[in-house]
Design an enzyme around this catalytic site. Structure first.
Site, PDB file in Angstrom:
ATOM      1  NE  ARG A  63      69.945 -35.719 -25.870  1.00 30.07           N
ATOM      2  CZ  ARG A  63      70.687 -36.785 -25.603  1.00 30.07           C
ATOM      3  NH1 ARG A  63      70.113 -37.929 -25.298  1.00 30.07           N
ATOM      4  NH2 ARG A  63      72.004 -36.715 -25.634  1.00 30.07           N
ATOM      5  CE1 TYR A  64      69.816 -36.857 -20.243  1.00 32.19           C
ATOM      6  CE2 TYR A  64      67.915 -35.414 -20.465  1.00 32.19           C
ATOM      7  CZ  TYR A  64      69.282 -35.587 -20.326  1.00 32.19           C
ATOM      8  OH  TYR A  64      70.100 -34.491 -20.282  1.00 32.19           O
ATOM      9  NE  ARG A  67      65.653 -38.326 -16.527  1.00 32.28           N
ATOM     10  CZ  ARG A  67      66.701 -39.062 -16.908  1.00 32.28           C
ATOM     11  NH1 ARG A  67      66.528 -40.282 -17.370  1.00 32.28           N
ATOM     12  NH2 ARG A  67      67.910 -38.543 -16.873  1.00 32.28           N
ATOM     13  CB  CYS A  76      57.913 -17.753 -17.552  1.00 29.88           C
ATOM     14  SG  CYS A  76      58.685 -19.083 -18.475  1.00 29.88           S
ATOM     15  CB  CYS A  80      65.140 -16.289 -15.623  1.00 24.85           C
ATOM     16  SG  CYS A  80      63.772 -16.938 -14.639  1.00 24.85           S
ATOM     17  CB  CYS A  83      65.456 -18.349 -20.098  1.00 24.59           C
ATOM     18  SG  CYS A  83      64.411 -19.773 -20.509  1.00 24.59           S
ATOM     19  NE  ARG A  85      63.127 -26.150 -22.776  1.00 26.67           N
ATOM     20  CZ  ARG A  85      62.829 -26.830 -21.671  1.00 26.67           C
ATOM     21  NH1 ARG A  85      61.809 -26.476 -20.920  1.00 26.67           N
ATOM     22  NH2 ARG A  85      63.548 -27.873 -21.319  1.00 26.67           N
ATOM     23  CG  ASP A 244      72.274 -24.750 -20.482  1.00 21.14           C
ATOM     24  OD1 ASP A 244      73.238 -25.510 -20.305  1.00 21.14           O
ATOM     25  OD2 ASP A 244      71.118 -24.998 -20.109  1.00 21.14           O
ATOM     26  CG  ASP A 281      71.831 -29.832 -20.059  1.00 22.69           C
ATOM     27  OD1 ASP A 281      71.843 -30.872 -20.737  1.00 22.69           O
ATOM     28  OD2 ASP A 281      70.895 -29.507 -19.293  1.00 22.69           O
ATOM     29  CE  LYS A 288      69.072 -32.313 -16.447  1.00 20.93           C
ATOM     30  NZ  LYS A 288      68.084 -32.798 -17.467  1.00 20.93           N
TER      31      LYS A 288
HETATM   32  C1  LIG Z   1      66.962 -32.301 -17.694  1.00 24.02           C
HETATM   33  C2  LIG Z   1      66.030 -32.986 -18.567  1.00 24.02           C
HETATM   34  C3  LIG Z   1      65.287 -34.078 -18.110  1.00 24.02           C
HETATM   35  C4  LIG Z   1      65.328 -34.584 -16.682  1.00 24.02           C
HETATM   36  O1  LIG Z   1      66.552 -35.114 -16.301  1.00 24.02           O
HETATM   37  P1  LIG Z   1      66.767 -35.485 -14.773  1.00 24.02           P
HETATM   38  O2  LIG Z   1      68.244 -35.653 -14.633  1.00 24.02           O
HETATM   39  O3  LIG Z   1      66.021 -36.757 -14.539  1.00 24.02           O
HETATM   40  O4  LIG Z   1      66.214 -34.374 -13.968  1.00 24.02           O
HETATM   41  C5  LIG Z   1      64.451 -34.710 -19.000  1.00 24.02           C
HETATM   42  N1  LIG Z   1      64.339 -34.285 -20.276  1.00 24.02           N
HETATM   43  C6  LIG Z   1      65.051 -33.251 -20.751  1.00 24.02           C
HETATM   44  C7  LIG Z   1      64.900 -32.863 -22.161  1.00 24.02           C
HETATM   45  C8  LIG Z   1      65.915 -32.555 -19.911  1.00 24.02           C
HETATM   46  O5  LIG Z   1      66.594 -31.497 -20.375  1.00 24.02           O
HETATM   47  S1  SF4 Z   2      64.366 -20.085 -16.522  1.00 26.83           S
HETATM   48 FE1  SF4 Z   2      63.257 -19.750 -18.477  1.00 26.83          FE
HETATM   49  S2  SF4 Z   2      61.603 -21.278 -18.435  1.00 26.83           S
HETATM   50 FE2  SF4 Z   2      62.360 -21.096 -16.303  1.00 26.83          FE
HETATM   51  S3  SF4 Z   2      61.012 -19.539 -15.349  1.00 26.83           S
HETATM   52 FE3  SF4 Z   2      62.849 -18.478 -16.113  1.00 26.83          FE
HETATM   53  S4  SF4 Z   2      62.277 -17.748 -18.187  1.00 26.83           S
HETATM   54 FE4  SF4 Z   2      60.793 -19.343 -17.599  1.00 26.83          FE
END
Ligand SMILES: *Cc1c(COP(=O)(O)O)cnc(C)c1O
Ligand code: SF4
Length: 316
Positions: A63-64, A67, A76, A80, A83, A85, A244, A281, A288
């Protein structure tokens, strides 16, 4: 989502929850009936990670620019409640397959702009050291990949996982950066402090990413106490995330105004090292965005009027 989000903890994290100061931990892991309320902004995938244009391969999110994030596993140690995701975590309970890895590696090879691989999920430390090393090695061997980040809650959910065998693997594939996730000073028991120190003692830089949670840590004194304790352990407080709008989390989220106010109350009082950067986000994969208190009051004919953290006004 056809079923509710899984409930699970480690014995160690449960032991933190049982103590008299375990209230914050309980709020993080115990499900609430409020998760059933259809809130204002329920999104199964708040970050738009399932959108085709954001998924480079089945397990790689690019996405960036420099990285990419590799979804090592959907498991996990603890789940949490907030979460982000939830569309992925706890769903199939499997780690990436050989084919998933091969496809991700092939994509990264073709994209020399990718300098960092972030191991995420799920929690990459739920899998054994054997497969973990296989994954690390596969990316480490790509020439333009400069470093690997491990995103894990294991220092706090099972600090004993950070043992000498794991640390030796991390040393072997340096530079490895460790991004952990603690939300409250009460999460830092002696065992947790020891695990964080073991990482740093082995030359692994450790950063903390916290999430602001209503009724858990949404107070400047708590954020400050967490930051000071982490700094003492040589862990850099890095990001302070706005929670989020994922499914069933309305009761745990703060408002953006509250979060900004916490940031503003700390600014100037807390050392720069102790200040995590406040990040929202942007939903649907907008990425971000860093929010900071507004110090610029006006701008006219090249004159910038500022008001500083303690109220002093001046022109630049
Ligand atoms: C947050 C995130 C990152 C890392 O972003 P940083 O600002 O460098 O920590 C990379 N990929 C995805 C999909 C993210 O959500
Ligand atoms: S925030 Fe989501 S991905 Fe991270 S440890 Fe908790 S449940 Fe797992």
């Amino acid at each position: 989502q056809d079923s509710l989000f899984r409930v699970q903890t480690t014995p160690f994290y449960a032991s933190l929850a049982k103590t008299s100061s375990g209230d914050s931990v309980r709020k993080i892991i115990l499900p609430s009936g409020k998760e059933l309320d259809s809130g204002a902004q329920q999104m199964l995938d708040p970050l738009g990670e399932n959108k085709k244009e954001n998924r480079a391969t089945e397990r790689l999110i690019h996405r960036y620019t420099d990285r990419a994030l590799f979804l090592v596993t959907d498991m996990c140690g603890v789940y949490c409640r907030y979460c982000t995701r939830k569309h992925f975590t706890a769903s199939d309970q499997v780690m990436a397959s050989k084919a998933d890895l091969a496809n991700a590696v092939e994509y990264v090879r073709k994209h020399p702009e990718i300098k960092e691989i972030i191991f995420s999920g799920g929690d990459p430390l739920t899998i054994g050291n054997g497969p973990l090393e296989t994954f690390i090695k596969a990316f480490y061997e790509i020439e333009h990949v400069e470093l690997i980040r491990i995103g894990s809650r294991f220092p706090v959910v099972n600090p004993f996982r950070i043992d000498s065998e794991l640390l030796e693997i991390f040393k072997k594939y340096k530079p490895i950066y460790f991004m952990t996730h603690l939300n409250h000073p009460d999460e830092i028991s002696q065992e947790v402090a020891d695990a964080l120190e073991r990482l740093v003692d082995h030359g692994i830089p450790v950063f903390n990413q916290m999430v602001l949670l209503s009724g858990v840590n949404n107070h400047p004194a708590l954020v400050y106490a967490l930051s000071r304790r982490l700094l003492y352990l040589r862990v850099k407080p890095h990001y302070m995330f706005q929670a989020d709008p994922s499914m069933g989390t309305d009761h745990l989220r703060t408002t953006i105004e509250d979060s900004l106010s916490i940031q503003k109350q700390l600014w100037g009082h807390a050392s720069g090292l102790a200040m995590p950067q406040y990040i929202v986000d942007i939903p649907d994969g907008g990425g971000k965005a860093a929010l900071t208190p507004e110090y610029l009051q006006s701008k006219q004919d090249g004159v910038h009027q500022f008001k500083g953290w303690d109220g002093l006004s001046a022109k630049y």
